[in-house]
Design a protein around this motif. Sequence first.
Motif, short mmCIF file in Angstrom:
data_model
loop_
_atom_site.label_atom_id
_atom_site.label_comp_id
_atom_site.label_asym_id
_atom_site.label_seq_id
_atom_site.Cartn_x
_atom_site.Cartn_y
_atom_site.Cartn_z
N PRO A 35 0.79 -1.24 0.00
CA PRO A 35 0.00 0.00 0.00
C PRO A 35 0.82 1.29 0.00
CG PRO A 35 -0.20 -1.12 2.11
CD PRO A 35 0.55 -2.03 1.22
N ASN A 36 1.98 1.27 0.61
CA ASN A 36 2.84 2.47 0.65
C ASN A 36 4.24 2.06 1.09
OD1 ASN A 36 2.80 2.39 3.64
ND2 ASN A 36 0.66 2.98 3.35
N ASP A 37 5.12 3.04 1.19
CA ASP A 37 6.52 2.72 1.48
C ASP A 37 6.76 2.35 2.94
OD1 ASP A 37 7.75 6.18 1.43
OD2 ASP A 37 6.29 5.16 2.70
N ARG A 38 5.72 2.30 3.75
CA ARG A 38 5.91 1.81 5.12
C ARG A 38 5.99 0.29 5.15
NH1 ARG A 38 2.17 1.98 8.32
NH2 ARG A 38 0.39 2.44 6.96
N PHE A 39 5.54 -0.33 4.07
CA PHE A 39 5.51 -1.78 3.98
C PHE A 39 6.69 -2.27 3.14
CE2 PHE A 39 1.29 -3.10 5.58
CZ PHE A 39 0.73 -1.85 5.80
N PHE A 40 7.35 -3.31 3.65
CA PHE A 40 8.49 -3.87 2.93
C PHE A 40 8.58 -5.35 3.27
CE2 PHE A 40 12.14 -3.36 0.41
CZ PHE A 40 13.16 -4.13 0.93
N ALA A 41 8.99 -6.16 2.32
CA ALA A 41 9.14 -7.59 2.59
C ALA A 41 10.44 -8.08 1.98
CB ALA A 41 7.95 -8.37 2.02
#
Lengths: 114, 112
Positions: free
Chosen positions: A61-67
């Motif tokens: 959804p946005n750059d706060r999420f990363f995997a």
Amino acid sequence: GAGVSQTPSNKVTEKGKYVELRCDPISGHTALYWYRQSLGQGPEFLIYFQGTGAADDSGLPNDRFFAVRPEGSVSTLKIQRTERGDSAVYLCASSSQGGSTEAFFGQGTRLTVV
Amino acid sequence: LAKTTQPISMDSYEGQEVNITCSHNNIATNDYITWYQQFPSQGPRFIIQGYKTKVTNEVASLFIPADRKSSTLSLPRVSLSDTAVYYCLVGDNRSSASKIIFGSGTRLSIRP
């Protein structure tokens, strides 16, 4: 292992904190998927790994999420500066080949941001 | 990716046959049709997959007409334990670029 394992099963965190959610796929499965599911909704696609690389991250959804999936097996979904709207069940799935629509899901991690 | 449309909810009774139909008018030549089942507090579980005509396994049957623009999941003699959400998906399972996209699903409630 026998199935897809996700840890923790439940996570409560305060708004603004950082969280990591872990997924252990079925041994040998090259494809790994992350989904987010809100109450009453279908699973929402986040990211798909083929091996170590993210083949499709269009659902983040946005750059706060990363995997990440550094060794092509275990994956970690990382959420920075959590918001109350991030509260959901986060599901992980794996499959034996890329693009296969027969995937095996874990039980999910229920994330609650307070 | 082909979009799917299925009923939001269905009700039935134990012992009945339940048929859930899914529309996928824009299905592509290489797309397969897959159904998943999800119980509360669990991840989705693969039920059945097919390309055309009929597929049957120990859980369900999948009927696909010649034009492949729809499909019907058939659950024989349902029980209370079949109460779940059922998702219809279409996708190319031979393409490594293909991701698995879920819709809203059909909430099936089975009554005694």
